[in-house]
Scaffold this motif. Structure first.
Motif, PDB file in Angstrom:
ATOM      1  N   THR A 144       7.993  -0.565   3.784  1.00  0.00           N
ATOM      2  CA  THR A 144       8.528  -0.956   2.479  1.00  0.00           C
ATOM      3  C   THR A 144       7.618  -0.420   1.386  1.00  0.00           C
ATOM      4  O   THR A 144       6.416  -0.205   1.608  1.00  0.00           O
ATOM      5  CB  THR A 144       8.639  -2.480   2.315  1.00  0.00           C
ATOM      6  N   THR A 145       8.175  -0.205   0.218  1.00  0.00           N
ATOM      7  CA  THR A 145       7.405   0.349  -0.893  1.00  0.00           C
ATOM      8  C   THR A 145       6.239  -0.557  -1.275  1.00  0.00           C
ATOM      9  O   THR A 145       5.119  -0.088  -1.520  1.00  0.00           O
ATOM     10  CB  THR A 145       8.318   0.538  -2.113  1.00  0.00           C
ATOM     11  N   GLU A 146       6.487  -1.845  -1.326  1.00  0.00           N
ATOM     12  CA  GLU A 146       5.448  -2.777  -1.742  1.00  0.00           C
ATOM     13  C   GLU A 146       4.274  -2.775  -0.770  1.00  0.00           C
ATOM     14  O   GLU A 146       3.103  -2.748  -1.173  1.00  0.00           O
ATOM     15  CB  GLU A 146       6.033  -4.184  -1.865  1.00  0.00           C
ATOM     16  N   LYS A 147       4.572  -2.770   0.512  1.00  0.00           N
ATOM     17  CA  LYS A 147       3.495  -2.759   1.511  1.00  0.00           C
ATOM     18  C   LYS A 147       2.739  -1.431   1.498  1.00  0.00           C
ATOM     19  O   LYS A 147       1.531  -1.398   1.748  1.00  0.00           O
ATOM     20  CB  LYS A 147       4.077  -3.028   2.895  1.00  0.00           C
ATOM     21  N   GLN A 148       3.455  -0.353   1.199  1.00  0.00           N
ATOM     22  CA  GLN A 148       2.778   0.942   1.104  1.00  0.00           C
ATOM     23  C   GLN A 148       1.792   0.958  -0.058  1.00  0.00           C
ATOM     24  O   GLN A 148       0.728   1.579   0.020  1.00  0.00           O
ATOM     25  CB  GLN A 148       3.797   2.072   0.956  1.00  0.00           C
ATOM     26  N   LYS A 149       2.145   0.270  -1.146  1.00  0.00           N
ATOM     27  CA  LYS A 149       1.219   0.167  -2.279  1.00  0.00           C
ATOM     28  C   LYS A 149      -0.064  -0.543  -1.873  1.00  0.00           C
ATOM     29  O   LYS A 149      -1.159  -0.194  -2.315  1.00  0.00           O
ATOM     30  CB  LYS A 149       1.875  -0.593  -3.426  1.00  0.00           C
ATOM     31  N   GLU A 150       0.079  -1.536  -0.998  1.00  0.00           N
ATOM     32  CA  GLU A 150      -1.075  -2.321  -0.568  1.00  0.00           C
ATOM     33  C   GLU A 150      -1.926  -1.570   0.460  1.00  0.00           C
ATOM     34  O   GLU A 150      -3.102  -1.872   0.628  1.00  0.00           O
ATOM     35  CB  GLU A 150      -0.599  -3.647   0.033  1.00  0.00           C
ATOM     36  N   ASP A 151      -1.327  -0.603   1.146  1.00  0.00           N
ATOM     37  CA  ASP A 151      -2.037   0.110   2.205  1.00  0.00           C
ATOM     38  C   ASP A 151      -1.789   1.608   2.070  1.00  0.00           C
ATOM     39  O   ASP A 151      -1.289   2.264   2.985  1.00  0.00           O
ATOM     40  CB  ASP A 151      -1.558  -0.394   3.581  1.00  0.00           C
ATOM     41  N   ASP A 195       2.641   1.997  12.235  1.00  0.00           N
ATOM     42  CA  ASP A 195       1.346   2.483  11.764  1.00  0.00           C
ATOM     43  C   ASP A 195       1.328   2.693  10.248  1.00  0.00           C
ATOM     44  O   ASP A 195       0.252   2.731   9.637  1.00  0.00           O
ATOM     45  CB  ASP A 195       0.997   3.805  12.449  1.00  0.00           C
ATOM     46  N   ILE A 196       2.497   2.878   9.662  1.00  0.00           N
ATOM     47  CA  ILE A 196       2.647   3.047   8.218  1.00  0.00           C
ATOM     48  C   ILE A 196       3.618   1.987   7.725  1.00  0.00           C
ATOM     49  O   ILE A 196       4.666   1.773   8.353  1.00  0.00           O
ATOM     50  CB  ILE A 196       3.204   4.454   7.887  1.00  0.00           C
ATOM     51  N   PRO A 197       3.323   1.284   6.646  1.00  0.00           N
ATOM     52  CA  PRO A 197       4.253   0.273   6.143  1.00  0.00           C
ATOM     53  C   PRO A 197       5.620   0.884   5.835  1.00  0.00           C
ATOM     54  O   PRO A 197       5.717   2.020   5.368  1.00  0.00           O
ATOM     55  CB  PRO A 197       3.574  -0.223   4.860  1.00  0.00           C
ATOM     56  N   SER A 235       5.932  10.890   8.858  1.00  0.00           N
ATOM     57  CA  SER A 235       5.845   9.600   8.186  1.00  0.00           C
ATOM     58  C   SER A 235       6.885   8.624   8.729  1.00  0.00           C
ATOM     59  O   SER A 235       6.585   7.448   8.957  1.00  0.00           O
ATOM     60  CB  SER A 235       6.044   9.774   6.675  1.00  0.00           C
ATOM     61  N   ILE A 236       8.102   9.094   8.932  1.00  0.00           N
ATOM     62  CA  ILE A 236       9.137   8.215   9.481  1.00  0.00           C
ATOM     63  C   ILE A 236       8.719   7.686  10.846  1.00  0.00           C
ATOM     64  O   ILE A 236       8.873   6.490  11.146  1.00  0.00           O
ATOM     65  CB  ILE A 236      10.483   8.958   9.576  1.00  0.00           C
ATOM     66  N   GLN A 237       8.167   8.575  11.686  1.00  0.00           N
ATOM     67  CA  GLN A 237       7.704   8.124  13.002  1.00  0.00           C
ATOM     68  C   GLN A 237       6.618   7.064  12.868  1.00  0.00           C
ATOM     69  O   GLN A 237       6.626   6.054  13.587  1.00  0.00           O
ATOM     70  CB  GLN A 237       7.185   9.307  13.810  1.00  0.00           C
ATOM     71  N   GLY A 238       5.685   7.290  11.951  1.00  0.00           N
ATOM     72  CA  GLY A 238       4.634   6.304  11.729  1.00  0.00           C
ATOM     73  C   GLY A 238       5.179   4.972  11.258  1.00  0.00           C
ATOM     74  O   GLY A 238       4.700   3.905  11.662  1.00  0.00           O
ATOM     75  N   ASP A 266      -3.795   4.006   2.132  1.00  0.00           N
ATOM     76  CA  ASP A 266      -4.621   4.852   2.995  1.00  0.00           C
ATOM     77  C   ASP A 266      -3.911   5.222   4.293  1.00  0.00           C
ATOM     78  O   ASP A 266      -4.300   6.195   4.956  1.00  0.00           O
ATOM     79  CB  ASP A 266      -5.940   4.149   3.336  1.00  0.00           C
ATOM     80  N   SER A 267      -2.880   4.468   4.644  1.00  0.00           N
ATOM     81  CA  SER A 267      -2.182   4.737   5.903  1.00  0.00           C
ATOM     82  C   SER A 267      -1.117   5.821   5.758  1.00  0.00           C
ATOM     83  O   SER A 267      -0.572   6.295   6.755  1.00  0.00           O
ATOM     84  CB  SER A 267      -1.513   3.452   6.416  1.00  0.00           C
ATOM     85  N   LEU A 268      -0.827   6.217   4.531  1.00  0.00           N
ATOM     86  CA  LEU A 268       0.258   7.163   4.298  1.00  0.00           C
ATOM     87  C   LEU A 268      -0.100   8.564   4.769  1.00  0.00           C
ATOM     88  O   LEU A 268      -1.270   8.941   4.836  1.00  0.00           O
ATOM     89  CB  LEU A 268       0.606   7.200   2.809  1.00  0.00           C
ATOM     90  N   ILE A 269       0.926   9.341   5.078  1.00  0.00           N
ATOM     91  CA  ILE A 269       0.723  10.736   5.460  1.00  0.00           C
ATOM     92  C   ILE A 269       0.229  11.526   4.254  1.00  0.00           C
ATOM     93  O   ILE A 269       0.772  11.408   3.152  1.00  0.00           O
ATOM     94  CB  ILE A 269       2.037  11.351   5.985  1.00  0.00           C
ATOM     95  N   ASP A 270      -0.802  12.305   4.451  1.00  0.00           N
ATOM     96  CA  ASP A 270      -1.364  13.134   3.382  1.00  0.00           C
ATOM     97  C   ASP A 270      -0.416  14.303   3.106  1.00  0.00           C
ATOM     98  O   ASP A 270      -0.209  15.171   3.962  1.00  0.00           O
ATOM     99  CB  ASP A 270      -2.730  13.640   3.796  1.00  0.00           C
ATOM    100  N   ALA A 271       0.175  14.332   1.915  1.00  0.00           N
ATOM    101  CA  ALA A 271       1.112  15.399   1.543  1.00  0.00           C
ATOM    102  C   ALA A 271       0.543  16.295   0.452  1.00  0.00           C
ATOM    103  O   ALA A 271       1.281  17.016  -0.216  1.00  0.00           O
ATOM    104  CB  ALA A 271       2.427  14.784   1.078  1.00  0.00           C
ATOM    105  N   SER A 272      -0.761  16.268   0.285  1.00  0.00           N
ATOM    106  CA  SER A 272      -1.389  17.032  -0.803  1.00  0.00           C
ATOM    107  C   SER A 272      -1.222  18.536  -0.637  1.00  0.00           C
ATOM    108  O   SER A 272      -1.365  19.291  -1.599  1.00  0.00           O
ATOM    109  CB  SER A 272      -2.877  16.687  -0.900  1.00  0.00           C
TER     110      SER A 272
END
Length: 566
Positions: free
Chosen positions: A516-523, A512-514, A504-507, A525-531
């Motif tokens: 900031t927290t606010e931008k991550q909320k808006e996107d 490729d991954i926002p 995730s840090i690399q992204g 789907d780009s986050l690393i799947d940690a399920s």
């Protein structure tokens, strides 16, 4: 500490040459990347070994060897030992003879240590596995162990993997932070095996002489005793015991009370995208004495020029300090608050390195959350920086308190790496990240950690090497909080979590991954799947009074708690 300071602490000319080589690729702080791979490797080597190299002037540094398991044998009166354990929350020293790697120091002070972790053990009648502080000069003036005045041994509570704190300090050292020395330690009491702990050099006069050439002042900002009614948590450490706004004690874990939204790490509403506390309850207690721990200076927010306004800092000085010393710190905080002459008042490079490592390991029982504690403040000639301390809750171990899921931990935003507070409320991080040059350098250090410590299977190899070193000790640990099977599960889960965190840090660094927290909320789907990550396997923190933190079992009820001979 800026790189140009390193030679001051190294007495061997050839080491100075190595450090100057490193300077050519990392100094200046202008965000320039070094294309020559050989020079990058040299810089990485210098960063990782800086602490060890500067430590050669003191004997104990060679004994705290992170590549080996230390031996600590405690010879103590049985009745005195039992009484100390029975009254552990009083944190009273008793005398003992202690042998470290075969060297015996007589008439040494030893006592239980900790805050919430001490109360957790004290509130559990199935275990006496406390963390301990060893003070070599408690009874004999100026006595040291090969130059060290204090050593702490931590009990691995809330860490089923036994590795979180080790890895955190190791990453700090890797990127060039003056972390305390550390090593796994096999402890015995009166000839009987007690358990596997992590020994850590106490950040005090011994550390100051070793790492800082005996220069500067040390403080351990701490507002735990004033964090709302009854201190950190009121009676028995329960933050709900005397009420926080409308919040009531949860029945299980941290289930929110009616009308209160859970404190989600991705629910920030701050202008900078940082996380904020839930609308009900804790939010009303922020400020001096509030739940965010920011009162009386621990947040490093400037309020005024009165030293009494910063009692959380100055009442916890580790060195002999004066009003003149206090005013230098206040002057630094004042200029920090306005972003004025930052390099004069803040050791920018050292702080950026610290926060790069801190962000990687996601420790929210710290300055970057509402707790606001667990760090040392170092001041030298009017310039302040931060030193790492207490990382047993790293790698998401404090997630239950903050409401974070595995995804929140894996994807913690590198440019707003806070929870429960905004960057404005944590100025030594926020003000530096406002400067593009410093932010670029911070990103460089994040990249350096990812490349040198995580990428291409390096993290998996590191964890496996630690497992090879300690597995048999864990298997034979008579006071362990968990079974050996649970340890093995935790090691596998930690490997997975660390690998995904680096991904995730690399992204985020690549865009490729926002970031900031606010931008991550808006996107999202780009986050690393940690399920696939099960945080419960890594351990939990459960303070007496019903305040669960995280998942997983303590293990006291899992059949691995031998109390015979204690």
């Amino acid at each position: 500490m800026s790189i140009y300071k390193w030679p001051k602490f190294i007495g061997v000319a050839v080491l100075c040459t190595a450090m100057l080589t490193a300077c050519s690729s990392t100094n200046e702080g202008n965000g320039e990347s070094e294309s020559n791979s050989t020079e990058k490797e040299q810089t990485t080597t210098d960063n990782q070994s800086k602490t060890e190299n500067t430590a050669q002037t003191v004997g104990y540094a060679n004994q705290i060897n992170k590549t080996e398991v230390m031996s600590i044998s405690i010879d103590v009166d049985e009745e005195a030992w039992k009484k100390m354990l029975d009254t552990a929350t009083e944190e009273q020293y008793i005398s003992a003879n202690i042998s470290i790697n075969g060297t015996t120091i007589e008439n040494v002070g030893i006592r239980p240590k900790g805050n919430s972790s001490l109360r957790q053990v004290a509130g559990d009648d199935t275990t006496d596995r406390y963390s301990f502080k060893i003070k070599f000069d408690e009874y004999v003036k100026d006595q040291t162990w090969m130059g060290l005045d204090k050593l702490v041994v931590n009990n691995m509570i809330s860490d089923n993997s036994y590795m979180k704190e080790y890895l955190s300090y190791d990453i700090m050292s890797y990127i060039g932070v003056d972390a305390p020395l550390f090593a796994f330690s096999d402890i015995s009491v009166n000839g009987e095996t007690w358990g596997l702990y992590l020994a850590v050099e106490d950040i005090d006069s011994g550390y100051l002489a070793r790492a800082k050439n005996d220069e500067g002042e040390l403080y351990k900002p701490n507002n735990d005793d004033n964090m709302g009614p009854g201190g950190m948590g009121g009676p028995e450490g329960n933050p709900f015991a005397q009420g926080y706004g409308d919040m009531q004690p949860p029945n299980e874990g941290m289930a929110p009370p009616d009308g209160a939204s859970p404190p989600d790490m991705n629910s920030g509403t701050g202008e900078d995208g940082a996380n904020t506390l839930p609308e009900a309850g804790m939010k009303g207690n922020r400020g001096p004495g509030g739940m965010d721990g920011s009162g009386n200076g621990v947040s490093l927010v400037y309020t005024d020029d009165k030293s009494s306004s910063y009692s959380a800092i100055f009442d916890n000085a580790e060195t002999k300090t004066t009003e003149e010393d206090y005013q230098r710190v206040i002057e630094s905080l004042k200029n920090l608050s306005t972003g004025t002459d930052l390099e004069k008042y803040v050791d920018v490079d050292e702080v950026l390195r610290y926060f790069a490592a801190h962000t990687v390991v996601v420790n929210m029982d710290s300055y970057t959350s509402g707790m606001g504690h667990n760090y040392y403040l170092y001041e030298n000639d009017g310039q302040i920086s931060m030193l790492p301390w207490d990382y047993n809750m790293a790698f998401g171990g404090f997630g239950g308190f903050q409401g974070g899921s595995a995804s929140d931990i894996v994807n913690l935003a590198i440019d707003t790496p806070v929870s429960g507070v905004t960057l404005e409320e944590r100025p030594i991080l926020g003000k530096l990240l406002e400067v593009p040059e410093y932010k670029a350098k911070y990103h460089e250090y994040l990249q350096e950690i990812v490349d040198g410590y995580f990428a291409d299977g390096k993290f998996e190899e590191k964890v496996q090497s630690l497992n090879n070193m300690i597995a048999e000790y864990v298997k034979q640990d008579p006071t362990a909080f968990i079974t050996y099977d649970k340890y093995e599960e935790a090691v596998a889960e930690l490997t997975k979590l660390g690998t995904l965190r680096a991904e995730s840090i690399q992204g985020q660094l690549d865009g490729d991954i926002p970031s900031t927290t606010e931008k991550q909320k808006e996107d999202s789907d780009s986050l690393i799947d940690a399920s696939s990550v099960d945080l419960s396997k890594l351990g939990e923190n459960k303070i007496p009074g019903g305040m669960g933190m995280g998942g997983g079992g303590r293990g006291a009820a899992e059949g691995n708690q031998s109390q015979e001979g204690k």
